[in-house]
Design a protein around this motif. Structure first.
Motif, PDB file in Angstrom:
ATOM      1  N   ALA A 156       0.934  -1.202   0.199  1.00  0.00           N
ATOM      2  CA  ALA A 156       0.022   0.075  -0.191  1.00  0.00           C
ATOM      3  C   ALA A 156       0.885   1.206  -0.005  1.00  0.00           C
ATOM      4  N   GLN A 157       1.847   1.286   0.688  1.00  0.00           N
ATOM      5  CA  GLN A 157       2.758   2.441   1.030  1.00  0.00           C
ATOM      6  C   GLN A 157       3.550   2.557  -0.471  1.00  0.00           C
ATOM      7  N   ARG A 164       1.218   4.318  -2.876  1.00  0.00           N
ATOM      8  CA  ARG A 164       1.011   5.718  -2.547  1.00  0.00           C
ATOM      9  C   ARG A 164       1.963   6.388  -3.113  1.00  0.00           C
ATOM     10  N   GLU A 165       3.295   5.868  -2.892  1.00  0.00           N
ATOM     11  CA  GLU A 165       4.748   6.581  -3.454  1.00  0.00           C
ATOM     12  C   GLU A 165       4.590   6.734  -4.877  1.00  0.00           C
ATOM     13  N   GLN A 166       3.961   5.796  -5.642  1.00  0.00           N
ATOM     14  CA  GLN A 166       4.060   5.718  -6.938  1.00  0.00           C
ATOM     15  C   GLN A 166       3.048   7.015  -7.416  1.00  0.00           C
ATOM     16  N   GLU A 167       1.933   7.136  -6.492  1.00  0.00           N
ATOM     17  CA  GLU A 167       0.772   7.870  -7.019  1.00  0.00           C
ATOM     18  C   GLU A 167       1.407   9.553  -6.777  1.00  0.00           C
ATOM     19  N   ILE A 168       1.999   9.463  -5.481  1.00  0.00           N
ATOM     20  CA  ILE A 168       2.646  10.938  -5.252  1.00  0.00           C
ATOM     21  C   ILE A 168       3.690  11.350  -6.264  1.00  0.00           C
TER      22      ILE A 168
END
Length: 134
Positions: A86-87, A90-94
């Motif tokens: 999940a982290q 999120r990092e990929q999205e950011i």
């Protein structure tokens, strides 16, 4: 000779139980470091253990406790892997959003720079025209 074999078997059993006690203590320390609580009961002191039959029962009990602890740790590992995935998402999205923002800023800066160059070119053209008129 039978007494010697029984004594050797008893020594091996005590050795195994002491090893399991050490493993249990190490496991408790590991659990306390990650903030979990252990489901283990306090180990029986070696002086209170009965002969071979009681030792075998204690060994079975320890094995079942260690199996429960193994299941708990497996669940913890699974949960940590899920959280890690999940982290990572999120990092990929950011990173994607940041990249889009940088591209938008670069496009704006490029447009502003082109506008400034156009104004300067017009100024130079006007100055050349004024010079030729003189």
């Amino acid at each position: 000779d039978a007494g010697g074999r029984e004594l050797a078997a008893s020594d091996r059993l005590h050795s195994i139980l002491n090893f399991l006690d050490e493993v249990e203590v190490d496991s408790r320390l590991e659990l306390s470091h990650i903030g979990g609580e252990s489901t283990l009961v306090a180990p029986e002191p070696a002086s209170h253990r009965a002969p071979l039959a009681d030792g075998a029962a204690a060994l079975r009990s320890r094995v079942s406790v260690l199996e429960v602890e193994l299941r708990d740790k497996t669940k913890i590992i699974h949960a940590l892997k899920k959280a890690h995935e999940a982290q990572r998402a999120r990092e990929q999205e950011i990173e994607t959003r940041w990249s889009e923002q940088c591209e938008a800023r670069l496009k704006t800066q490029r447009a502003e720079a082109e506008a400034v160059m156009e104004r300067h070119l017009k100024l130079v053209d006007k100055l050349l025209t004024d010079k030729s008129d003189l």
